[in-house]
Design an enzyme around this catalytic site. Sequence first.
Site, PDB file in Angstrom:
ATOM      1  N   SER A 129       0.812  -1.221   0.000  1.00  0.00           N
ATOM      2  CA  SER A 129       0.000   0.000   0.000  1.00  0.00           C
ATOM      3  C   SER A 129       0.849   1.276   0.000  1.00  0.00           C
ATOM      4  O   SER A 129       0.510   2.230  -0.712  1.00  0.00           O
ATOM      5  CB  SER A 129      -0.976  -0.008   1.176  1.00  0.00           C
ATOM      6  OG  SER A 129      -1.918  -1.026   0.967  1.00  0.00           O
TER       7      SER A 129
ATOM      8  N   THR B  73      -6.441  -3.129   7.543  1.00  0.00           N
ATOM      9  CA  THR B  73      -6.317  -4.477   6.994  1.00  0.00           C
ATOM     10  C   THR B  73      -6.397  -5.506   8.113  1.00  0.00           C
ATOM     11  O   THR B  73      -6.687  -5.172   9.274  1.00  0.00           O
ATOM     12  CB  THR B  73      -5.039  -4.604   6.124  1.00  0.00           C
ATOM     13  OG1 THR B  73      -5.087  -5.865   5.450  1.00  0.00           O
ATOM     14  CG2 THR B  73      -3.753  -4.485   6.923  1.00  0.00           C
TER      15      THR B  73
ATOM     16  N   LYS C  54     -10.481  -5.257  10.280  1.00  0.00           N
ATOM     17  CA  LYS C  54     -11.534  -4.700   9.423  1.00  0.00           C
ATOM     18  C   LYS C  54     -12.915  -4.686  10.095  1.00  0.00           C
ATOM     19  O   LYS C  54     -13.768  -3.879   9.751  1.00  0.00           O
ATOM     20  CB  LYS C  54     -11.611  -5.475   8.109  1.00  0.00           C
ATOM     21  CG  LYS C  54     -10.453  -5.164   7.182  1.00  0.00           C
ATOM     22  CD  LYS C  54     -10.614  -5.832   5.843  1.00  0.00           C
ATOM     23  CE  LYS C  54      -9.404  -5.558   4.985  1.00  0.00           C
ATOM     24  NZ  LYS C  54      -9.482  -6.168   3.663  1.00  0.00           N
TER      25      LYS C  54
ATOM     26  N   ASP D  34     -13.100  -2.612  -0.925  1.00  0.00           N
ATOM     27  CA  ASP D  34     -12.571  -3.906  -1.393  1.00  0.00           C
ATOM     28  C   ASP D  34     -13.445  -4.532  -2.489  1.00  0.00           C
ATOM     29  O   ASP D  34     -12.940  -4.965  -3.524  1.00  0.00           O
ATOM     30  CB  ASP D  34     -12.499  -4.915  -0.224  1.00  0.00           C
ATOM     31  CG  ASP D  34     -11.224  -4.761   0.595  1.00  0.00           C
ATOM     32  OD1 ASP D  34     -10.237  -4.204   0.085  1.00  0.00           O
ATOM     33  OD2 ASP D  34     -11.230  -5.217   1.760  1.00  0.00           O
TER      34      ASP D  34
ATOM     35  N   ALA E 240     -15.068 -17.040   3.750  1.00  0.00           N
ATOM     36  CA  ALA E 240     -16.158 -16.247   4.330  1.00  0.00           C
ATOM     37  C   ALA E 240     -15.605 -15.240   5.341  1.00  0.00           C
ATOM     38  O   ALA E 240     -16.199 -14.978   6.375  1.00  0.00           O
ATOM     39  CB  ALA E 240     -17.183 -17.177   4.983  1.00  0.00           C
TER      40      ALA E 240
ATOM     41  N   GLY F 235     -13.548 -11.248   5.830  1.00  0.00           N
ATOM     42  CA  GLY F 235     -13.861  -9.855   5.497  1.00  0.00           C
ATOM     43  C   GLY F 235     -13.860  -9.614   3.996  1.00  0.00           C
ATOM     44  O   GLY F 235     -14.756  -8.946   3.466  1.00  0.00           O
TER      45      GLY F 235
ATOM     46  N   ARG G 214     -14.577 -23.314   5.301  1.00  0.00           N
ATOM     47  CA  ARG G 214     -14.257 -24.318   6.320  1.00  0.00           C
ATOM     48  C   ARG G 214     -15.271 -24.213   7.462  1.00  0.00           C
ATOM     49  O   ARG G 214     -15.819 -25.208   7.919  1.00  0.00           O
ATOM     50  CB  ARG G 214     -12.828 -24.037   6.818  1.00  0.00           C
ATOM     51  CG  ARG G 214     -12.393 -24.878   7.977  1.00  0.00           C
ATOM     52  CD  ARG G 214     -10.965 -24.570   8.353  1.00  0.00           C
ATOM     53  NE  ARG G 214     -10.775 -23.197   8.845  1.00  0.00           N
ATOM     54  CZ  ARG G 214      -9.613 -22.712   9.250  1.00  0.00           C
ATOM     55  NH1 ARG G 214      -8.529 -23.449   9.199  1.00  0.00           N
ATOM     56  NH2 ARG G 214      -9.511 -21.473   9.680  1.00  0.00           N
TER      57      ARG G 214
ATOM     58  N   ILE H  77      -7.932 -13.848  -4.961  1.00  0.00           N
ATOM     59  CA  ILE H  77      -7.662 -12.464  -4.541  1.00  0.00           C
ATOM     60  C   ILE H  77      -6.314 -12.325  -3.837  1.00  0.00           C
ATOM     61  O   ILE H  77      -5.868 -11.225  -3.568  1.00  0.00           O
ATOM     62  CB  ILE H  77      -8.807 -11.874  -3.691  1.00  0.00           C
ATOM     63  CG1 ILE H  77      -8.884 -12.523  -2.311  1.00  0.00           C
ATOM     64  CG2 ILE H  77     -10.139 -11.945  -4.410  1.00  0.00           C
ATOM     65  CD1 ILE H  77      -9.686 -11.687  -1.323  1.00  0.00           C
TER      66      ILE H  77
ATOM     67  N   GLY I 282      -5.044 -11.355  -8.286  1.00  0.00           N
ATOM     68  CA  GLY I 282      -5.505 -10.502  -7.173  1.00  0.00           C
ATOM     69  C   GLY I 282      -4.984  -9.074  -7.166  1.00  0.00           C
ATOM     70  O   GLY I 282      -5.466  -8.258  -6.387  1.00  0.00           O
TER      71      GLY I 282
END
Length: 281
Positions: free
Chosen positions: A17, A63, A67, A103, A131, A133, A155, A222, A245
Site C-alpha cells: 500500500s 487491513t 476490518k 474492497d 467467508a 472480510g 471451512r 484475490i 488478485g
Amino acid sequence: MQFRLGLIGHPIQHSLSPWIHNQFLEKSGLTGTYSLIEITPEDSFTRELEKLKSSGLHGFNVTVPYKQKIIPYLDQLEWKAEVTGAVNTVVNQNGKWVGYNTDGTGYVRGLKEQHPSVFEDTACKVLIIGAGGAARGVYQALIAEGLSNIDIANRTTVSAEAIAQKGSDGVQTNVLGLQEAEEVLGHYNLIIQTTAVGMKPNTEEQIISLEQLNEGSIVSDIIYQPLTTKFLQTARRKGAHVHYGHTMLLYQAQYAFQLWTSYNIPIGDLKQQLKTLLEGR
Ligand code: NAP
C-alpha cells in the site's frame, strides 16, 4: 495541503500500500505521506486508536485483523461498509471518522475489465470460497452488479451462513462445506478464492482440489503474494481463464485515495507496474 495517510493492521511490514499510495501522490501532484502503523495483538487497540485520532491523520486503510474490530470506534459507516460489516478505509471528516469498504468495488472493477461477459449474464453461477472480510465485500459487490446465483463455501460454514443472510431479495445463495464444493465445482462459471490459503509463505497450499473444474470457467484468486497461487496454476492447467488478485489491490486503493483527497487518479501503466513488481517478489 499535506495529506497524512496510513495503514493499520498486523502484520503489515510487507504491505504494498505505501508503494501504491506514493505513486498516487506523485501522479496527482499532491503532497503527503502514507505510513505503516502496526498494531500488534499485544497492544491495546483502544489506546492505539486514541493516539491515532489525536494525531489528526486525514485518513487510513484498515487491513487484517482489524476490518471488523474498527467498527465500534467509528462515528459513521457508509452503506457498503454497513452491509458488508467490514471497513478497509477510514476518512477523517472534520474530526469524525467515517468507515468505507472499497474492497468489493475494487474487486469487481478488475474482474469486469478482464471478463465483462460475467456481468452481461446475471444467471452466471458463482462460487465464493472463503467467508472472511474480503469475501463479504466481494459478495455484496457482485449482488450490487445484479448477479443472483452466488454460493459460498467455507471451512466454517456458520461464517458463510452469516454472509448469506445479508443477501438480497432474488439472490440465491447456498452454503457449502469445502469438500462439497470440490464435488460440485463443475456447476460454476466463476470461482473466486478469497481465503488466506496459498498465501506466502505457504505457497504449496491449495484450498480445494480443482479436479471437477470445467474447462473454460473463470477462476479468480484475490491473493496477490504470490501473484500466481497454486490454485491459479492448477486452474490454468485445467484450461480455465485465470484472474489475479493485484487489480483488486490497486482499485481498492484508488477508491480510498479518492475518498481522502477527492482526486480520481488515472491508473495508466500502474496496473502493469504493480504486476511486474509482484512477479519479481
Ligand atoms: P479473514 O477475514 O481473516 O478471512 C480468512 C478466510 O480464510 C476465512 O474464510 C477462513 O476460514 C479462511 N482460512 C484461513 N485459513 C484457513 C485454512 N487453513 N483452511 C481453510 N480456510 C482457511 O481474511 P480476509 O480479510 O478475508 O483476507 C483473506 C485473503 O484475501 C488474504 O490472503 C488477504 O491477503 C487477501 N485479500 C486480498 C485483497 C486484495 O486487494 N487483493 C484484499 C483483501 C484481502 P474460516 O472462516 O474457517 O476461519
